[in-house]
Design an enzyme around this catalytic site. Structure first.
Site, PDB file in Angstrom:
ATOM      1  N   HIS A 102      52.043  32.522  24.980  1.00  6.54           N
ATOM      2  CA  HIS A 102      53.094  31.633  24.460  1.00  6.54           C
ATOM      3  C   HIS A 102      52.818  30.189  24.883  1.00  6.54           C
ATOM      4  O   HIS A 102      52.988  29.253  24.102  1.00  6.54           O
ATOM      5  CB  HIS A 102      54.466  32.042  25.009  1.00  6.54           C
ATOM      6  CG  HIS A 102      54.905  33.428  24.653  1.00  6.54           C
ATOM      7  ND1 HIS A 102      55.073  34.433  25.591  1.00  6.54           N
ATOM      8  CD2 HIS A 102      55.216  33.987  23.452  1.00  6.54           C
ATOM      9  CE1 HIS A 102      55.490  35.537  24.995  1.00  6.54           C
ATOM     10  NE2 HIS A 102      55.575  35.300  23.694  1.00  6.54           N
ATOM     11  N   GLN A 118      63.988  42.866  12.973  1.00  7.74           N
ATOM     12  CA  GLN A 118      62.562  43.156  12.780  1.00  7.74           C
ATOM     13  C   GLN A 118      62.124  44.414  13.542  1.00  7.74           C
ATOM     14  O   GLN A 118      60.959  44.777  13.532  1.00  7.74           O
ATOM     15  CB  GLN A 118      61.698  41.958  13.171  1.00  7.74           C
ATOM     16  CG  GLN A 118      61.594  41.688  14.661  1.00  7.74           C
ATOM     17  CD  GLN A 118      60.813  40.425  14.959  1.00  7.74           C
ATOM     18  OE1 GLN A 118      61.221  39.330  14.587  1.00  7.74           O
ATOM     19  NE2 GLN A 118      59.676  40.562  15.614  1.00  7.74           N
TER      20      GLN A 118
HETATM   21  P1  AMP Z   1      56.315  37.170  20.698  1.00  8.72           P
HETATM   22  O1  AMP Z   1      57.201  36.595  21.763  1.00  8.72           O
HETATM   23  O2  AMP Z   1      55.494  38.327  21.157  1.00  8.72           O
HETATM   24  O3  AMP Z   1      57.066  37.417  19.412  1.00  8.72           O
HETATM   25  O4  AMP Z   1      55.241  36.034  20.350  1.00  8.72           O
HETATM   26  C1  AMP Z   1      55.642  34.732  20.033  1.00  8.72           C
HETATM   27  C2  AMP Z   1      54.424  33.963  19.558  1.00  8.72           C
HETATM   28  O5  AMP Z   1      53.434  33.964  20.581  1.00  8.72           O
HETATM   29  C3  AMP Z   1      53.759  34.581  18.317  1.00  8.72           C
HETATM   30  O6  AMP Z   1      53.307  33.552  17.469  1.00  8.72           O
HETATM   31  C4  AMP Z   1      52.621  35.351  18.917  1.00  8.72           C
HETATM   32  O7  AMP Z   1      51.545  35.535  18.020  1.00  8.72           O
HETATM   33  C5  AMP Z   1      52.212  34.433  20.061  1.00  8.72           C
HETATM   34  N1  AMP Z   1      51.444  35.195  21.060  1.00  8.72           N
HETATM   35  C6  AMP Z   1      51.837  36.320  21.705  1.00  8.72           C
HETATM   36  N2  AMP Z   1      50.839  36.775  22.498  1.00  8.72           N
HETATM   37  C7  AMP Z   1      49.801  35.931  22.335  1.00  8.72           C
HETATM   38  C8  AMP Z   1      48.467  35.864  22.871  1.00  8.72           C
HETATM   39  N3  AMP Z   1      48.012  36.780  23.712  1.00  8.72           N
HETATM   40  N4  AMP Z   1      47.669  34.857  22.463  1.00  8.72           N
HETATM   41  C9  AMP Z   1      48.115  33.920  21.574  1.00  8.72           C
HETATM   42  N5  AMP Z   1      49.354  33.932  21.045  1.00  8.72           N
HETATM   43  C10 AMP Z   1      50.178  34.919  21.408  1.00  8.72           C
END
Ligand code: AMP
Length: 280
Positions: free
Chosen positions: A37, A61
């Site tokens: 993040h 979702q």
């Molecule tokens: P989430 O909180 O899992 O819904 O993720 C929020 C944002 O962070 C989304 O755009 C994800 O793709 C991005 N994200 C989560 N994990 C990673 C990672 N390991 N590397 C890059 N971006 C990430």
């Protein structure tokens, strides 16, 4: 840093920022923040005057049997992290404020949502597109940052923005990994130490396949078989949902792997569903 809790306050704030001529970068998340993040926050800070990060565990979702209730949350820790990494506004709306009684409007991106995760998580991308559209209307960003860890999600948002003529630049950022290669994810918290060890095989398998491709192997079946063997040999792997080599724009499966294609996988390690991918 200011924590903004209501939709109305955030909408007013973004109107004010627009009036002042500030550029706004937006990082939507479900919280339990990690370096993945924060890499998006870094990108946003470089490109924009103001960075807004949202934390919202979006109920629509999640499928019926998925992990909505046990999704990891620690808002106090997240506030500290945002504060110390230069987020300007942290937007944390409530479910009631986002979906008041009688809520009935949804956004459906067709086609690319039928495959990969979309084939296994009914309604998931409808929930994602809807919440991101709502968040975009509230935050009014110039640019929005998404991780390629969720590659299909990134494409779905890009398509929605393009199809609906939204004046927002969608920026895709590289996958951030742990030292041993495991893609960072809030869901990694679910893994026991033994499961965590089995989970490393997912990225190792993807790296192995990419290496084979670089040595000249272009048969998707051969490449996916190598991945399958590597992952399946691990004791805590319960189920491989998919291993697919797809076109980076259409997500259609390939008859011959080419540079730029994506190998995407979804695997249950214990009861935890993990996804990862690699660009060839
Ligand atoms: P989430 O909180 O899992 O819904 O993720 C929020 C944002 O962070 C989304 O755009 C994800 O793709 C991005 N994200 C989560 N994990 C990673 C990672 N390991 N590397 C890059 N971006 C990430």
């Amino acid at each position: 840093m200011e924590v903004v809790k209501s939709v109305k306050d955030m909408a007013e704030l973004s109107k004010k920022l627009k009036k002042e001529g500030k550029t706004v970068g937006f990082v939507p998340t479900m919280g339990y923040l990690h370096q993945g993040h924060l890499s998006l926050v870094e990108c946003s800070k470089k490109d924009n005057d103001i960075t807004v990060l949202s934390i919202f565990v979006n109920p629509i979702q999640f499928g019926k049997n998925e992990d909505l209730d046990r999704y990891p949350r620690d808002i106090e820790r997240d506030i500290q992290i945002c504060q110390s990494h230069g987020v300007d506004y942290l937007f944390v709306p409530s479910v009631e404020d986002m979906y008041p009684e009688g809520y009935s409007t949804y956004v459906v991106v067709e086609g690319i949502t039928d495959v990969l995760c979309g084939a296994y998580r009914e309604g998931h991308f409808k929930g994602v597109a809807t919440v991101v559209n709502k968040l975009f209307n509230i935050v009014k960003p110039d640019r929005a940052y998404f991780g390629k860890k969720d590659y299909q999600q990134y494409l779905v948002i890009k398509k929605m923005v393009e199809d609906l003529n939204m004046d927002i630049q969608v920026v895709g950022c590289p996958i951030v990994r742990e030292k041993d290669g495991l893609a960072m994810s809030s869901r990694n918290k679910y893994l026991s130490p033994e499961e965590r060890q089995s989970a490393v095989s997912i990225s190792q398998a993807l790296f192995k396949a990419k290496e084979l491709f670089e040595k000249g192997e272009t048969n998707p079946q051969t490449l996916t078989e190598v991945i399958k063997e590597t992952i399946q040999s691990q004791p805590y792997v319960k189920e491989i949902q998919y291993i697919q080599i797809v076109d980076p724009k259409t997500l259609k499966t390939k008859e011959k792997a080419e540079k730029g294609d994506i190998i995407a996988v979804a695997v249950f390690v214990g009861n935890t569903r993990l996804i990862d991918n690699i660009e060839l």
